[in-house]
Design an enzyme around this catalytic site. Structure first.
Site, PDB file in Angstrom:
ATOM      1  N   LYS A 181     -26.401 -39.199 -44.535  1.00 24.05           N
ATOM      2  CA  LYS A 181     -26.728 -40.007 -44.098  1.00 24.05           C
ATOM      3  C   LYS A 181     -27.797 -41.238 -45.072  1.00 24.05           C
ATOM      4  O   LYS A 181     -28.957 -41.274 -46.197  1.00 24.05           O
ATOM      5  CB  LYS A 181     -28.624 -39.871 -43.441  1.00 24.05           C
ATOM      6  CG  LYS A 181     -29.591 -41.088 -42.532  1.00 24.05           C
ATOM      7  CD  LYS A 181     -30.924 -41.153 -42.719  1.00 24.05           C
ATOM      8  CE  LYS A 181     -31.579 -42.271 -42.789  1.00 24.05           C
ATOM      9  NZ  LYS A 181     -30.654 -43.420 -43.178  1.00 24.05           N
ATOM     10  N   GLU A 256     -36.569 -35.620 -54.596  1.00 24.68           N
ATOM     11  CA  GLU A 256     -36.516 -37.359 -55.915  1.00 24.68           C
ATOM     12  C   GLU A 256     -37.760 -38.195 -55.533  1.00 24.68           C
ATOM     13  O   GLU A 256     -36.821 -38.849 -54.680  1.00 24.68           O
ATOM     14  CB  GLU A 256     -35.304 -37.254 -56.355  1.00 24.68           C
ATOM     15  CG  GLU A 256     -34.716 -36.126 -57.469  1.00 24.68           C
ATOM     16  CD  GLU A 256     -35.100 -35.742 -58.460  1.00 24.68           C
ATOM     17  OE1 GLU A 256     -35.945 -35.752 -58.708  1.00 24.68           O
ATOM     18  OE2 GLU A 256     -34.495 -34.989 -58.855  1.00 24.68           O
ATOM     19  N   CYS A 290     -36.675 -46.098 -60.040  1.00 23.27           N
ATOM     20  CA  CYS A 290     -38.146 -44.874 -59.842  1.00 23.27           C
ATOM     21  C   CYS A 290     -38.861 -44.899 -61.491  1.00 23.27           C
ATOM     22  O   CYS A 290     -39.399 -44.341 -61.949  1.00 23.27           O
ATOM     23  CB  CYS A 290     -37.332 -43.506 -59.461  1.00 23.27           C
ATOM     24  SG  CYS A 290     -35.657 -42.652 -60.091  1.00 23.27           S
ATOM     25  N   GLU A 390     -46.600 -47.798 -56.952  1.00 18.68           N
ATOM     26  CA  GLU A 390     -44.985 -48.139 -57.807  1.00 18.68           C
ATOM     27  C   GLU A 390     -45.058 -49.494 -57.001  1.00 18.68           C
ATOM     28  O   GLU A 390     -44.962 -49.665 -55.369  1.00 18.68           O
ATOM     29  CB  GLU A 390     -44.734 -47.399 -57.270  1.00 18.68           C
ATOM     30  CG  GLU A 390     -42.990 -47.578 -57.516  1.00 18.68           C
ATOM     31  CD  GLU A 390     -41.979 -46.613 -56.828  1.00 18.68           C
ATOM     32  OE1 GLU A 390     -41.940 -46.326 -55.652  1.00 18.68           O
ATOM     33  OE2 GLU A 390     -41.476 -45.696 -57.620  1.00 18.68           O
TER      34      GLU A 390
END
Ligand code: NAD
Length: 439
Positions: A181, A256, A290, A390
């Protein structure tokens, strides 16, 4: 570019080796973030029923695939790598069109997929078990590797070919089948990848693609008792939800997640080298990595010359469509991302001093995309929100400190700590950093 005149193509799920529509009979659009008038295509709005069909296909193919000798499975991975390499430029251009990263970076993204496919193809001949001496007489102790079954692969949009390959290639070579997905921001990249996988010779049902929303398709994958392992890359918020749901079912899980990465610049650093590294890290992929450096922790004695370099060089970056080789910084992924970055800039104005940027970029053709100016704040505190959270955009927080000790403390004062680096000419300090930095 004018509004897409011809009807955009419609793409399908891939289940049991067939391209098929969703049971929802609904689709969603994927648009070019550099020019939202450009519709890449329409994609199936997947449902839990679609996921159930994909899992059934993956389960049905399972026994055949696990009995296929691992080196033979590896040969199909190798064929996939060869095909991907042949189509590299086409894939890279499609990626830039769908998610905006500049073409040189998109080529790198495809290359990472090729590299992992070659590496894992080789693993088909190296899938060693262990034989160990038993403490009991006349006993033989050994282990072999067995597939888990069906692997649920849930991926983000920012590395839309590399990350699915990093997840699927190891799962497949070890004999698992896959329900994949992708992010709803990059369904076309996923479709192209799966097309090539089918062409490479993965048998029907071994790889299944279901597009659609995280809340529907993603949840159905995570909750299914018939999926034994989930490999997820994405935000920490989504990761927490998945971990809780999968944990309740004692599923194997790989996560992750997000980062708040720091670059430390000490008084003895080569400031030009540091500037190169920081610019690439903060503004490459428009800060949507990231591992993007979203905070620079700098010794006060070199704050002014470093800021001067960063400001000058960041001001000169060219924003635009990533397909133009002259573009340095592409768009953000979507309107929501631009809103999120803008809201963090508002926070930053309260917490630090705005040195550069701070707004959307709307000159000329940029007005049709989700562009945001490279933005730098100075005088940020390590515990400030823009020093902690973030942002996932082209926003750099500069945190002044005194000496290595304070730098190390500031670097470690984050919940994420995904990656870090240090610029110093003192090799002893560099090795202390390797010991002390919690990343
Ligand atoms: P996201 O968490 O919004 O989405 C990731 C995937 O999860 C998408 O496919 C999404 O549809 C799906 N999803 C959403 N809700 C779900 C749910 N309830 N159940 C199951 N699946 C669900 O992340 P994103 O915006 O696509 O990607 C950006 C994030 O990914 C950033 O935080 C970035 O740091 C992180 N990232 C991490 C790495 C790494 O290796 N650590 C690499 C790339 C990106």
């Amino acid at each position: 570019m004018t509004e897409t005149a011809v009807e955009p193509p419609t793409f399908h799920h891939f289940i049991a080796g067939e391209w098929c529509p969703s049971t929802s009979a609904r689709t969603f659009e994927s648009r070019n973030p550099a020019d939202t008038r450009d519709v890449v295509g329409r994609f199936q709005q997947g449902t839990a029923a679609d996921v159930a069909m994909a899992i059934k296909a993956a389960e049905t193919a399972g026994p055949m695939w696990r009995r296929t000798p691992a080196p033979k499975r590896g040969e199909i991975l190798y064929a996939f790598a060869e095909l991907m390499a042949r189509h590299k430029e086409r894939l890279a251009r499609a990626m830039t069109r769908e998610m905006g990263k500049v073409i040189a970076e998109a080529r790198g993204d495809v290359q990472e997929g090729i590299d992992i496919a070659y590496l894992m193809a080789g693993e088909g001949r190296r899938m060693f078990g262990d034989t160990v001496p038993s403490e009991l007489p006349d006993k033989w102790a050994m282990s072999i590797r067995q597939p888990i079954g069906v692997a649920g692969i849930i991926t983000p949009w920012n590395f839309p070919m590399a990350i699915p390959c990093w997840k699927m290639m190891p799962a497949l070579v070890t004999g698992n089948t896959v329900v994949f997905k992708p992010s709803s921001d990059t369904p076309h990249c996923a479709t192209l990848l799966v097309e090539i996988m089918a062409e490479a010779g993965f048998p029907p049902g071994v790889v299944n693609l279901v597009t659609g929303a995280g809340a529907e398709v993603g949840d159905a994958i995570v909750d299914s008792p018939d999926i034994g392992v989930i490999s997820f890359t994405g935000s920490s918020a989504t990761g927490k939800r998945i971990a809780a749901r999968a944990g309740a079912k004692l599923k194997r899980l790989s996560l992750e997640l997000g980062g708040k990465n720091g670059v430390v610049v000490l008084a003895d650093a080569d400031l030009d080298l540091a500037t190169d590294g920081i610019l690439w890290s903060a503004f490459g992929t428009t800060g949507q990595r990231c591992t993007a450096a979203s905070r620079v922790i700098v010794d006060r004695t070199v704050l002014a010359p470093l800021l001067d370099r960063l400001e000058r060089r960041a001001r000169a970056l060219t924003l635009g469509d990533g397909l133009a080789e002259t573009t340095d910084v592409g768009p953000l992924i979507n309107a929501g991302a631009a809103d999120k970055v803008a809201s963090y800039v508002d926070v930053g104005r309260e917490e630090g001093e705005l040195i550069l940027g701070g707004g959307r970029a709307t000159d000329g053709d940029l007005a049709h995309g989700h562009f945001f100016q490279p933005t730098i704040f100075s005088g940020v505190g390590a515990m400030d929100r823009i020093g902690q959270e973030e942002i996932f955009g082209p926003v750099l927080a500069v945190i002044p400190v005194e000496g290595y000790g304070e730098a190390m403390l500031a670097l470690n004062q984050t919940r994420y700590g995904l990656s870090s680096s240090i610029f110093t000419r003192d090799v002893n300090t560099a090795f202390r950093a390797m010991r002390d930095f919690e990343t």
